[in-house]
Scaffold this motif. Structure first.
Motif, PDB file in Angstrom:
ATOM      1  N   ALA A  37      -5.927   6.272 -45.055  1.00  0.00           N
ATOM      2  CA  ALA A  37      -5.065   4.887 -44.600  1.00  0.00           C
ATOM      3  C   ALA A  37      -5.291   4.800 -43.584  1.00  0.00           C
ATOM      4  CB  ALA A  37      -3.953   4.713 -45.450  1.00  0.00           C
ATOM      5  N   MET A  39      -2.401   3.306 -41.705  1.00  0.00           N
ATOM      6  CA  MET A  39      -0.796   3.726 -41.279  1.00  0.00           C
ATOM      7  C   MET A  39      -0.950   5.226 -41.509  1.00  0.00           C
ATOM      8  SD  MET A  39       0.785   5.036 -44.631  1.00  0.00           S
ATOM      9  CE  MET A  39       2.146   4.277 -44.383  1.00  0.00           C
ATOM     10  N   ARG A  65     -11.573   8.275 -48.544  1.00  0.00           N
ATOM     11  CA  ARG A  65     -10.933   8.331 -50.094  1.00  0.00           C
ATOM     12  C   ARG A  65     -11.712   9.206 -51.536  1.00  0.00           C
ATOM     13  NH1 ARG A  65      -7.705   2.453 -50.132  1.00  0.00           N
ATOM     14  NH2 ARG A  65      -6.583   2.640 -47.809  1.00  0.00           N
ATOM     15  N   MET A  83     -10.488   1.539 -41.107  1.00  0.00           N
ATOM     16  CA  MET A  83     -10.043   0.281 -41.689  1.00  0.00           C
ATOM     17  C   MET A  83      -9.400   0.396 -40.188  1.00  0.00           C
ATOM     18  SD  MET A  83      -6.791   1.194 -44.243  1.00  0.00           S
ATOM     19  CE  MET A  83      -6.904   1.197 -45.557  1.00  0.00           C
ATOM     20  N   TRP A 157       4.193  -1.189 -51.552  1.00  0.00           N
ATOM     21  CA  TRP A 157       2.692  -0.703 -50.588  1.00  0.00           C
ATOM     22  C   TRP A 157       3.690   1.108 -50.389  1.00  0.00           C
ATOM     23  CZ3 TRP A 157       0.189   3.136 -47.468  1.00  0.00           C
ATOM     24  CH2 TRP A 157      -0.776   3.027 -48.038  1.00  0.00           C
ATOM     25  N   ASN A 196      -4.122  -6.683 -45.776  1.00  0.00           N
ATOM     26  CA  ASN A 196      -2.617  -6.215 -46.151  1.00  0.00           C
ATOM     27  C   ASN A 196      -1.636  -5.927 -45.746  1.00  0.00           C
ATOM     28  OD1 ASN A 196      -0.728  -5.357 -48.577  1.00  0.00           O
ATOM     29  ND2 ASN A 196      -1.615  -3.479 -48.379  1.00  0.00           N
ATOM     30  N   VAL A 198       2.390  -4.522 -44.995  1.00  0.00           N
ATOM     31  CA  VAL A 198       2.990  -4.462 -45.702  1.00  0.00           C
ATOM     32  C   VAL A 198       4.268  -4.385 -44.255  1.00  0.00           C
ATOM     33  CG1 VAL A 198       3.786  -2.346 -46.393  1.00  0.00           C
ATOM     34  CG2 VAL A 198       1.510  -2.719 -46.576  1.00  0.00           C
ATOM     35  N   ASP A 219       2.315  -2.901 -41.234  1.00  0.00           N
ATOM     36  CA  ASP A 219       1.597  -2.251 -40.946  1.00  0.00           C
ATOM     37  C   ASP A 219       0.627  -3.108 -41.662  1.00  0.00           C
ATOM     38  OD1 ASP A 219      -0.524  -0.267 -42.347  1.00  0.00           O
ATOM     39  OD2 ASP A 219       0.721   0.497 -43.905  1.00  0.00           O
ATOM     40  N   THR A 220      -0.740  -3.458 -41.093  1.00  0.00           N
ATOM     41  CA  THR A 220      -1.516  -3.681 -41.775  1.00  0.00           C
ATOM     42  C   THR A 220      -2.970  -2.788 -42.029  1.00  0.00           C
ATOM     43  OG1 THR A 220      -2.796  -4.824 -40.366  1.00  0.00           O
ATOM     44  CG2 THR A 220      -0.646  -5.508 -40.376  1.00  0.00           C
ATOM     45  N   GLY A 221      -3.628  -3.339 -42.932  1.00  0.00           N
ATOM     46  CA  GLY A 221      -4.533  -2.738 -43.156  1.00  0.00           C
ATOM     47  C   GLY A 221      -6.318  -3.681 -43.981  1.00  0.00           C
TER      48      GLY A 221
HETATM   49  N1  SER Z   1      -1.083   1.110 -45.993  1.00  0.00           N
HETATM   50  C1  SER Z   1      -1.704  -0.652 -46.529  1.00  0.00           C
HETATM   51  C2  SER Z   1      -2.499   0.325 -47.004  1.00  0.00           C
HETATM   52  O1  SER Z   1      -3.975   0.474 -46.830  1.00  0.00           O
HETATM   53  C3  SER Z   1      -1.769  -0.950 -45.295  1.00  0.00           C
HETATM   54  O2  SER Z   1      -2.439  -0.349 -44.147  1.00  0.00           O
HETATM   55  O3  SER Z   1      -3.563  -0.883 -47.614  1.00  0.00           O
END
Ligand code: SER
Length: 583
Positions: A37, A39, A65, A83, A157, A196, A198, A219-221
């Motif tokens: 991810a 983050m 992943r 991401m 999350w 997302n 967070v 933290d956005t993804g």
């Molecule tokens: N950590 C969250 C995710 O992987 C937002 O970046 O969805």
């Protein structure tokens, strides 16, 4: 539209610093194989450490992943993905975060408000319901019916079991030509999650306790592949502009069209792209039978098998040709892809040729096994033979068997595999294998201890000591160094004492990536400077050691236990050898 560029430009215009993607193979963290991810590389900063680039960051991060490996071949799964993310490290919180996301989606991507819906955190007995986020969404014009409250399962999350975490708000897009329902139902899969956000304000420890972090973070993804599919109006991710050239190449090589061959083509496209990124990463991964090397091998061999299914000419450099398309596509966004271009092609070529040698015979053997089965299961001996003699990763045998409705005795295979490993370990004990053969936990510890030993010898024997060789197994380390005399007992004792003091001090092991010339200028040690690419990883241990090195290393010297020299002897003229253990 170039989504990555739009995203970065937007957040830079909002005062964020664009940081480069961290390596795919995490630095200093042998507990995970790949970054999963955006983050993940930022965890220390979410936990409170100051980031050198400031409090507002954005990037596109390479991720792999493996949980979905078996699903590759369908419309939506990928092993590698990018991401997009923006972060606030103790700076802005919910208000700005939601406003930025909303502005980006509606003003930059021009997504109509009617197509959007969100979930927010319903809270638990410990964490309150997130009315704040819901209000912000409403103030932006989102109707109440488009806001769904979900619990811990969906809207809290955390990456794994422990670490920074918090409630989140997830943004959904209505991907269908059907009339858009007024009320948002998160279970209706015409609504797809695209982003997302967070709100990381807690830390969860291994006992399950939740405490507040020193600072509230965001933290956005946003998964690039999915959002591009949404924007381009396709439901098959592999039919977006991201894959267009890659698929065209596979169609050309196989003389077949995508339609009717989707599964194999998606597997080849996905696996080649991931293999390019893994082998281009600075860790220098090559196909092997352990860790990341094994994943790389599995991906390449599975792609080869599907290429064969498509009747691609196995003796042609088809794999390298597909990889070239991937490289061209990503070289500008990822400097390591450009820098390691040649290396990547060689890695793929070698593995293709290696597997080609046994593939044909292996497939024959597989058919023979299948045809002679009395039961509906391939037994452990047969599976192991396919692995050992024909180089079929067990997962490949399982996949092929499944296509025929047949099982594999996987447990039996694992037992044989383990017994075989122990046998070959005994057989090779004492035999020089050169460098770091595999990177289990123990080997990782020895690798760090090697740097400490090198530094201690420079203090005790003199600054002219240089590393001449190193060999590590899970049982011991061996270190060759330039030195003109046999070490006295006092010298050995001092070396041990210094290393053990550094272990006691629990010095942090950190890594930075920099051009080779800069690394040398900064005084970093390297055994064979030529063997490194232009961009290198420099590992520092506190202030006592600095070496150019591929890693991996432990994160703190305190993890090493007690260092003990068990032997000191001559290796060759002017070179001494130390064998040591960690107890
Ligand atoms: N950590 C969250 C995710 O992987 C937002 O970046 O969805």
């Amino acid at each position: 539209m170039n989504l990555k560029k739009e995203f970065i430009d937007f957040f830079v215009s909002k005062g964020h610093v664009a940081i480069p993607s961290a390596p795919l193979i995490p630095e200093n963290d042998p507990s995970v194989l790949f970054n999963t991810a955006g983050m993940q590389p930022l965890i220390p900063y979410l936990m409170g450490k100051e980031h050198p680039e400031g409090k507002r960051l954005c990037d596109y991060q390479k991720c792999v992943r493996l949980t979905d490996l078996d699903s590759i071949g369908d419309k939506t799964h990928h092993t590698f993905f990018e991401m997009l993310g923006n972060w606030s490290l103790g700076d802005y919180f919910k208000e700005e975060s939601i406003n930025y996301s909303f502005e980006f989606l509606t003003k930059v991507l021009h997504i109509p408000l009617e197509r959007l819906a969100v979930t927010v955190f319903a809270g638990t007995d410990k964490v309150p319901r997130d009315e704040v986020s819901a209000h912000i969404w409403e103030s932006l014009g989102l109707k109440k019916e488009r806001i769904a409250y979900l619990g811990e399962e969906d809207n809290f999350w955390i990456a794994g079991e422990t670490g920074p975490c918090g409630g989140d708000t997830e943004i959904f897009y209505f991907r269908s030509d059907d009339p858009i329902p007024d009320k948002f139902d998160p279970k209706d899969n015409r609504w797809v999650e695209i982003w997302n956000n967070v709100f990381m304000e807690f830390n969860k420890d291994s006992a399950g306790n939740i405490t507040e972090l020193p600072k509230k973070n965001v933290d956005t993804g946003m998964g690039l592949e999915r959002v591009v599919a949404v924007l381009e109006g396709v439901t098959d991710n592999y039919q977006t502009s991201i894959w267009h050239d890659i698929m065209a190449k596979i169609e050309e090589l196989s003389h077949k069209s995508y339609e009717g061959n989707e599964q194999s083509m998606r597997i080849i496209a996905d696996h080649v792209r991931t293999s390019v990124f893994i082998s281009a990463d600075y860790a220098g991964i090559v196909p092997s039978n352990t860790d990341q090397g094994y994943i790389l091998r599995r991906l390449i061999r599975r792609a080869i098998r599907h290429a064969k299914k498509l009747e691609i000419d196995m003796n042609s450099p088809w794999l390298e040709e597909v990889a070239e398309v991937v490289i061209q596509k990503y070289a500008n966004d990822y400097p390591e892809i450009k820098a390691n271009h040649e290396r990547v092609i060689n890695v793929l070529k070698e593995e293709r040729i290696k597997f080609n040698h046994t593939l044909e015979k292996g497939l024959k053997e597989f058919s023979r096994v299948i045809n002679n089965l009395n039961t509906k299961t391939i037994d452990a001996t047969q599976a192991f033979r396919l692995y050992d003699t024909y180089g079929f990763p067990i997962e490949l045998t399982i996949e092929m068997a499944k296509e025929k409705g047949i099982d594999v005795d996987v447990e039996g295979f694992q037992a044989k595999f383990k017994a075989h490993q122990e046998l070959s370990r005994t057989a090779s004990a004492g035999k020089f294998k050169g460098g770091l053969a595999s990177t289990g936990e123990k080997e990782t510890m020895y690798h760090t201890a090697t740097h400490l030993l090198n530094a201690a010898l420079k203090i005790v024997v003199g600054p002219d000591v240089h590393q001449k060789g190193s060999n590590i197994t899970s049982e011991r380390m061996r270190f060759d160094f330039s030195c003109d005399h046999k070490l006295s007992d006092e010298e050995k004792a001092r070396v041990e004492e210094i290393v053990n003091n550094w272990i006691k001090e629990d010095l942090p092991v950190t890594m930075t990536t920099m051009p080779k010339t800069e690394a040398v200028k900064s005084g970093a040690e390297a055994m064979f400077i030529e063997k490194y690419a232009d961009i290198v990883n420099v590992y520092s241990i506190g202030t006592v050691s600095k070496e150019i090195c591929g890693g991996p290393h432990v994160s703190h010297t305190g993890e090493l236990g007690k260092f003990k020299i068990i032997k000191e002897e001559a290796s060759s003229a002017g070179v001494r050898r130390i064998k040591a253990v960690l107890e």
